[in-house]
Enzyme design. Sequence first.
Site, mmCIF file in Angstrom:
data_model
loop_
_atom_site.group_PDB
_atom_site.id
_atom_site.type_symbol
_atom_site.label_atom_id
_atom_site.label_comp_id
_atom_site.label_asym_id
_atom_site.label_seq_id
_atom_site.Cartn_x
_atom_site.Cartn_y
_atom_site.Cartn_z
ATOM 1 N N ALA A 29 -0.163 5.926 -7.078
ATOM 2 C CA ALA A 29 -1.092 4.919 -7.609
ATOM 3 C C ALA A 29 -0.908 4.721 -9.111
ATOM 4 O O ALA A 29 -1.128 3.616 -9.625
ATOM 5 C CB ALA A 29 -2.536 5.320 -7.299
ATOM 6 N N THR A 81 -0.844 -0.069 -5.244
ATOM 7 C CA THR A 81 -1.494 1.135 -4.722
ATOM 8 C C THR A 81 -2.599 1.534 -5.689
ATOM 9 O O THR A 81 -2.401 1.501 -6.893
ATOM 10 C CB THR A 81 -0.463 2.285 -4.600
ATOM 11 O OG1 THR A 81 0.596 1.876 -3.749
ATOM 12 C CG2 THR A 81 -1.097 3.545 -4.048
ATOM 13 N N THR A 136 0.845 -1.193 0.000
ATOM 14 C CA THR A 136 0.000 0.000 0.000
ATOM 15 C C THR A 136 0.877 1.238 0.000
ATOM 16 O O THR A 136 2.094 1.131 -0.017
ATOM 17 C CB THR A 136 -0.929 0.002 1.237
ATOM 18 O OG1 THR A 136 -1.974 0.921 1.023
ATOM 19 C CG2 THR A 136 -0.179 0.361 2.503
#
EC number: 3.4.25.2
Length: 183
Positions: free
Chosen positions: A157, A163, A2
Site C-alpha cells: 500500500a 492499494t 488491488t
Amino acid sequence: MTTILTVRKGNQVVVGGDGQVSLGNTVMKGNARKVRRLYRGEVIAGFAGGTADAFTLFERFEGQLEKHQGHLVRAAVDLAKDWRSDRALRKLEAMLIVANKESTLIITGTGDVVEPQHGALAIGSGGNFAEAAARALIDNTDLTAKEIVEKSLNIAADICVFTNHSLTIEEITIDAQLEDKSK
C-alpha cells in the site's frame, strides 16, 4: 486494481487484501471487502480485478465447491475450465486466490490453476510488492502468517497507488494431524 496476498506458515493459512476500489485514476471506495469465506467457512477467497466480475466468479466458484463437496482443487479446475470455455465468463477481468487447510491456489481467466512453490502468493497491482515482502519476512523473521500478511500488504500500500491500508484479513488454523501429513 488491488492487492491480495496469502501466506501459509506453520499451522496458519492467511489471506488478506486491501479495500480500495478504483475507477480509472479515481478512488471510488476505500473499504471494499475483497476477501471472504466460502463453503461453510472452510475456504478463504480473495479477488483482484473488476468487482462485478469477481462477484460472478465467487458465485460460480462457490457452486463448484458445493458440487465437489468442498474439494478445493477440483472446484478450482472446473471453474477455470468454465471460465475459459464460456463466452460470457471469458470476458470477466478478475483473478482469484483460494485457500483451505490443504491447498492454496491462484485461478486465472486464461484457465490457469497454480499452486505456489513458496509459502506466499499474491495477485493484483501491488501483488509483486506484497509477495516479495512476504517471502523476505517468511525467510528472515519469526512473525506469524497473519503478521506477515499485514506487514506485506502495508508495504504494498505504501508503494502501489491502487492499494490502500484498509485491510481485510481472514485466517484458517491447520490441525496438527494435517500439518504432519504435509511434511
